[in-house]
Scaffold this active site. Structure first.
Site, mmCIF file in Angstrom:
data_model
loop_
_atom_site.group_PDB
_atom_site.id
_atom_site.type_symbol
_atom_site.label_atom_id
_atom_site.label_comp_id
_atom_site.label_asym_id
_atom_site.label_seq_id
_atom_site.Cartn_x
_atom_site.Cartn_y
_atom_site.Cartn_z
ATOM 1 N N MET A 271 0.731 -1.070 0.192
ATOM 2 C CA MET A 271 0.392 -0.020 -0.321
ATOM 3 C C MET A 271 1.195 1.106 0.048
ATOM 4 S SD MET A 271 -3.056 -1.039 1.963
ATOM 5 C CE MET A 271 -3.319 -1.033 3.106
ATOM 6 N N ARG B 131 2.258 2.535 9.429
ATOM 7 C CA ARG B 131 1.194 3.419 10.202
ATOM 8 C C ARG B 131 2.378 3.750 11.549
ATOM 9 N NH1 ARG B 131 -2.935 -0.769 8.549
ATOM 10 N NH2 ARG B 131 -4.332 0.549 8.341
ATOM 11 N N LEU C 21 6.851 3.059 1.881
ATOM 12 C CA LEU C 21 7.937 2.049 1.319
ATOM 13 C C LEU C 21 8.588 2.469 2.459
ATOM 14 C CD1 LEU C 21 8.306 1.658 -1.908
ATOM 15 C CD2 LEU C 21 6.282 0.046 -0.447
ATOM 16 N N GLN D 65 -10.280 -2.978 2.094
ATOM 17 C CA GLN D 65 -9.803 -3.679 3.388
ATOM 18 C C GLN D 65 -10.049 -2.749 4.376
ATOM 19 O OE1 GLN D 65 -6.145 -4.532 1.371
ATOM 20 N NE2 GLN D 65 -4.823 -4.165 3.523
ATOM 21 N N GLY E 15 10.430 -2.864 5.778
ATOM 22 C CA GLY E 15 10.581 -3.994 5.693
ATOM 23 C C GLY E 15 9.409 -4.231 4.593
ATOM 24 N N HIS E 16 9.021 -3.357 4.060
ATOM 25 C CA HIS E 16 8.700 -3.735 2.335
ATOM 26 C C HIS E 16 10.013 -3.687 1.007
ATOM 27 C CE1 HIS E 16 6.190 -0.691 3.375
ATOM 28 N NE2 HIS E 16 4.508 -1.617 3.375
ATOM 29 N N LYS F 212 5.013 -10.343 9.355
ATOM 30 C CA LYS F 212 4.199 -8.887 10.660
ATOM 31 C C LYS F 212 2.565 -9.412 10.073
ATOM 32 C CE LYS F 212 3.558 -4.307 11.419
ATOM 33 N NZ LYS F 212 2.579 -4.737 11.089
ATOM 34 N N ASP F 213 2.439 -9.082 8.770
ATOM 35 C CA ASP F 213 1.078 -9.285 9.091
ATOM 36 C C ASP F 213 0.269 -11.170 8.488
ATOM 37 O OD1 ASP F 213 0.003 -6.560 8.320
ATOM 38 O OD2 ASP F 213 1.795 -7.056 6.704
ATOM 39 N N GLN G 137 -3.051 -11.982 7.358
ATOM 40 C CA GLN G 137 -3.118 -11.815 6.370
ATOM 41 C C GLN G 137 -2.387 -13.112 5.199
ATOM 42 O OE1 GLN G 137 -2.689 -8.012 4.213
ATOM 43 N NE2 GLN G 137 -0.403 -8.959 3.995
HETATM 44 P P1 AMP Z 1 1.717 -3.003 3.468
HETATM 45 O O1 AMP Z 1 1.852 -2.051 3.017
HETATM 46 O O2 AMP Z 1 1.652 -2.574 4.889
HETATM 47 O O3 AMP Z 1 -0.036 -3.150 3.291
HETATM 48 O O4 AMP Z 1 2.309 -4.641 3.332
HETATM 49 C C1 AMP Z 1 2.979 -4.692 2.054
HETATM 50 C C2 AMP Z 1 3.468 -5.703 2.658
HETATM 51 O O5 AMP Z 1 5.001 -5.366 3.627
HETATM 52 C C3 AMP Z 1 2.710 -6.998 3.535
HETATM 53 O O6 AMP Z 1 3.058 -8.588 2.637
HETATM 54 C C4 AMP Z 1 3.297 -6.696 5.454
HETATM 55 O O7 AMP Z 1 3.448 -7.819 5.468
HETATM 56 C C5 AMP Z 1 4.550 -6.572 4.574
HETATM 57 N N1 AMP Z 1 5.448 -5.967 5.523
HETATM 58 C C6 AMP Z 1 5.183 -4.997 6.046
HETATM 59 N N2 AMP Z 1 5.323 -4.569 7.542
HETATM 60 C C7 AMP Z 1 6.812 -5.448 7.201
HETATM 61 C C8 AMP Z 1 7.573 -5.611 8.177
HETATM 62 N N3 AMP Z 1 8.156 -4.959 8.857
HETATM 63 N N4 AMP Z 1 8.610 -6.785 7.755
HETATM 64 C C9 AMP Z 1 8.137 -7.340 6.808
HETATM 65 N N5 AMP Z 1 7.235 -7.036 6.218
HETATM 66 C C10 AMP Z 1 6.337 -6.207 5.939
#
Ligand code: AMP
Length: 311
Positions: free
Chosen positions: A30, A187, A33, A61, A36-37, A149-150, A153
């Site tokens: 989303m 967030r 970035l 969602q 983690g991304h 992390k998710d 999901q």
């Molecule tokens: P989001 O942009 O929050 O929807 O996350 C996109 C992807 O990045 C999802 O697969 C998340 O699980 C992953 N993600 C988000 N934060 C982290 C993190 N701290 N470590 C690893 N993957 C992450």
């Protein structure tokens, strides 16, 4: 690096690559970035010839009182991170491209989507499953990368891929944390300095329970109590639960199978989630269970407690 806003132009371009036998990796995000991304992207770049990153804040969602309107955005910085990481294509459609007028079909996940975030955010995983199915149909990746992390999901998507025979391999990438343990999240940008300090207690509680488990504590109630005792700085503890790592069924009694200790809490106006895995030592696992661990943890097919970052 190419950027696409329209499905048609992305699929045309990808068709060319696929017909030359190139392996396509996909990282749905989303945006906004962070490292983690980046870990997901690095994994895809290492394993695949082409990496596609989608940046789409998926409205279906989000619940009516959630943060869709204020979800953080930083498109230029996102492009820069992707370019430096070796991403081949960014797909950043607007909502009308994904949900055109007349759209009416959704993917409804089963019981794996019911507890935890599914209970607190009704409809959330229906929105996730629907958009991920659509993105898989558009990109047609060989491999897709999701963050531990998710955790729920990941479980919902793995189940969906099995149930619907979707021709894609799912890889789960371990959670990337700040030096003090806080799981990186877009967030986190909502946290003011005082809330940021309080937010540490989530990972501290989870990691303390993980350490206790590594030292031999198997009783689920005691493990939960250890975690909870460190989480009293949050405003609302939405859930703190031990769940079977594959089925997400509640764990009662002793933790003898791979389990996930999952938390969601609000700190000020910010809702955060986190989790750690509790994996029995290798000698306690059958070959079948070891296979399960490698399935749950993607490439990190190891036994023993997951490496703990410094607290
Ligand atoms: P989001 O942009 O929050 O929807 O996350 C996109 C992807 O990045 C999802 O697969 C998340 O699980 C992953 N993600 C988000 N934060 C982290 C993190 N701290 N470590 C690893 N993957 C992450």
């Amino acid at each position: 690096m190419l950027t696409f806003r329209m499905i048609k132009s992305l699929t045309q371009c990808l068709r060319g690559y696929r017909s030359s036998g190139l392996r396509v990796g996909f990282v749905p995000t989303m945006g906004f970035l962070h490292a983690g991304h980046r870990a997901l992207i690095d994994e895809s770049v290492a394993r695949c010839d082409i990496t596609v990153v989608s940046i789409f804040v998926n409205p279906t969602q989000f619940g009516p009182n959630e943060d869709l309107d204020r979800y953080p955005r930083a498109l230029e910085a996102d492009h820069e991170l992707c370019r430096k990481a070796g991403v081949s294509m960014i797909f950043m459609p607007d909502a009308g491209e994904i949900y055109p007028p007349g759209f009416q079909t959704h993917v409804e996940p089963g019981p794996v989507a019911e507890p935890l975030c599914g209970a607190v955010r009704p409809g959330h995983f229906r929105g996730v499953a629907t958009v991920v199915t659509k993105l898989f149909a558009i990109v047609q990746p060989d491999v897709a990368f999701f963050g531990q992390k998710d955790f729920q999901q990941c479980a919902v998507i793995r189940q969906m891929v099995r149930d619907l025979n979707l021709p894609v391999e799912i890889v789960t990438v371990p959670t990337v944390r700040e030096p003090d343990g806080l799981a990186l999240s877009s967030r986190n940008s909502y946290l003011d300095p005082a809330d940021r300090v309080r937010a540490r207690c989530l990972s501290q509680g989870l990691l303390a329970a993980q350490v206790a488990y590594g030292e031999g504590e198997q009783d689920s109630q005691r493990l939960l109590a250890i975690a909870r005792s460190l989480m009293n700085e949050v405003d609302q503890l939405q859930y703190l639960e031990l769940r079977d790592a594959r089925t997400l069924e509640a764990v009662q009694g002793l933790v003898e199978q791979p389990a996930a200790l999952c938390v969601a809490a609000t700190i000020g106006p910010t809702r955060l989630i986190d989790n750690v895995l509790l994996i029995p030592p290798p000698t306690a696992l059958s070959d079948r269970e070891l296979e399960l661990v490698s399935h749950v943890m993607g490439r990190q097919a190891t036994a023993g407690a997951q490496g703990s970052p410094p607290l």
